[in-house]
Design a protein around this motif. Structure first.
Motif, short mmCIF file in Angstrom:
data_model
loop_
_atom_site.label_atom_id
_atom_site.label_comp_id
_atom_site.label_asym_id
_atom_site.label_seq_id
_atom_site.Cartn_x
_atom_site.Cartn_y
_atom_site.Cartn_z
N ASN A 89 0.98 -1.18 0.02
CA ASN A 89 0.07 0.04 -0.03
C ASN A 89 0.80 1.45 0.02
O ASN A 89 0.39 2.30 -0.72
CB ASN A 89 -1.06 -0.08 1.16
N ASP A 90 1.94 1.23 0.69
CA ASP A 90 3.02 2.20 0.75
C ASP A 90 3.38 2.59 -0.61
O ASP A 90 3.45 3.67 -1.27
CB ASP A 90 4.04 2.05 1.73
N GLN A 93 0.74 4.12 -2.88
CA GLN A 93 0.76 5.63 -2.97
C GLN A 93 1.88 6.39 -3.72
O GLN A 93 1.57 7.30 -4.01
CB GLN A 93 0.56 5.96 -1.29
N GLU A 96 1.20 6.41 -7.48
CA GLU A 96 0.15 7.19 -7.89
C GLU A 96 0.48 8.79 -7.51
O GLU A 96 0.21 9.46 -8.53
CB GLU A 96 -1.08 6.85 -7.06
N LYS A 97 1.37 8.91 -6.67
CA LYS A 97 2.02 10.37 -6.35
C LYS A 97 2.85 10.90 -7.27
O LYS A 97 2.79 12.16 -7.94
CB LYS A 97 2.47 10.59 -4.99
#
Length: 423
Positions: A89-90, A93, A96-97
């Motif tokens: 999950n990290d 993120q 996506e960033k």
């Protein structure tokens, strides 16, 4: 081009930004490649690495480098019991960033590599992701013990018992991590390798994977300097690692016991901490085995552990050695051998993994069966016997290594792969 890297350690450039003291000498080939890639000012690197000290993501940036330290449990990583959901999950993120053009996962040995390849799959980046093969724990496990006696395999000091870090514990961790590694390669669409050994072991797991051949750039200081017989310490052996069973230092001791019958002044200099320190309470069982083996073979005055060496000190030790020995029970494309070859040091290596792709037997160095210490002794003696003539081996090895580890060519090749994936 924005390139996301996942590496197994915090690179020196990140240490500089964070003003932290580097506590591990390694990954020099990554720094070499990084420097070459960033010569093009249109490129930027996003460095991700496992963060063992902080419980939250560590981040920062400077010029065209930014970084994220992903918090993971070091013990669970080592044992292969890390649950990757939060790590994945990290990574989701971050992807996506940052929206990188390419993702490059350096190594498959630890479960966070699996987390990133799954994050790439989830975010639609799998086609733009390439996994580099460094070592392969799933294969290394089959060669783990390297002729180690059974009583040493199962023994544990009190410290090892408490932290589950005996020889057998490490073997079992390789098996667990190997399962995750195989899954990582099975999911990946692109892989980057160096040798015929990593090629066949990769495509046997995933026959449909796209394999890119690309050699490594080594630490910059090894590209200058050249071994000279008159400047070396006669009858001295340099070994770059002895801390793990896979490096098979015990086989060097068996060989040197034979060599000593012909060269009573033989010496072994070993990079890394003295593994023979400690005892059955606070030491490690392999180190205790080495201690007893040194004593039994009357080699106490022969072996010297040098402590952790940075690149310049490692280079100095190689240039002073009469011969460089790599006795591992398994390797892919060992960088220490490449560095010794770049310097023109006479080399003797076990015939494992991709070693025979790197160095041609009897032309550029000597290669012996990994389970035959008497043949290691034979080739060490042969180097000693040849005196100044050993430089001829080193000269040819140096020419070969300059091609294999050409920084300009290798960085260009990596960028070609990145550009193809970015499409």
């Amino acid at each position: 081009m924005k390139i996301l890297w996942l590496t197994n350690l915090r690179l020196p450039i990140v240490d500089e930004i964070l003003e932290k003291k580097a506590n591990y000498f390694g990954g020099g080939w990554l720094t070499g490649l990084l420097e070459e890639i960033l010569k093009n000012k249109d490129n930027s690197l996003l460095l991700c690495y496992p963060e063992y000290e902080d419980k939250t993501i560590v981040s920062g940036s400077t010029d065209n480098i930014s970084f994220y330290g992903i918090p993971v449990d070091a013990k669970k990583c080592r044992l292969g019991t890390l649950h990757i959901e939060s790590v994945r999950n990290d990574f989701v993120q971050i992807i996506e960033k940052e929206k990188p053009d390419v993702i490059h996962i350096h190594g498959t040995e630890f479960p966070y590599s699996n987390a990133l390849v799954k994050a790439a799959e989830k975010t639609g980046y799998l086609d733009k992701t390439v996994v580099s093969i460094q070592g392969m724990v799933s294969v290394y496990a089959h060669h783990f013990y390297g002729n180690l006696p059974r009583n040493v395999r199962i023994s544990r000091t009190l410290k090892e018992l408490l932290i589950r870090d005996g020889v057998d514990d490490r073997y079992n961790s390789f098996l667990r991590r190997g399962e995750t590694e195989r899954e990582t390669i099975a999911i990946a669409k692109n892989v980057m390798g160096r040798t015929s050994w990593d090629y066949i072991n990769t495509v046997s797991i995933n026959p449909g994977i796209r394999y890119f051949q690309s050699n490594e750039t080594l630490r910059s200081n090894f590209y200058t300097g050249e071994w000279e017989f008159d400047a070396c310490n006669p009858h001295s052996i340099f070994v770059s690692q002895a801390g793990t069973v896979l490096k098979s230092f015990h086989m060097v001791l068996d060989a040197v016991e034979i060599v000593k019958k012909f060269y009573s002044d033989v010496k072994i200099r070993v990079a890394g901490p003295d593994i023979t320190q400690g005892n059955q309470i606070n030491g490690n069982s392999y180190g205790q085995y080495i201690k007893h083996k040194i004593s039994d073979k009357k080699l106490n005055d022969v072996v010297r552990f040098l402590g952790s060496l940075d690149a310049e000190r490692m280079k100095d030790e190689m240039l002073k050695a009469n011969v460089f020995v790599l006795p591992s029970s398994i390797e892919n494309s060992p960088n220490s051998l490449g560095e010794a070859m770049l310097l023109g040091v006479p080399c003797v290596s076990s015939d494992v993994g991709g070693v025979s792709d790197m160095m041609k037997h009897e032309t550029e160095g000597y290669i012996y069966p990994a389970d035959a210490p008497e043949m290691l002794a034979y080739y060490i003696k042969k180097v000693f016997d040849s005196g100044e003539q050993a430089s001829k081996l080193g000269e040819k090895a140096r020419i070969h290594a300059q091609v294999t580890h050409d920084p300009t060519f290798n960085s260009k090749r990596v960028m070609e792969i990145y550009e193809e994936l970015a499409k």
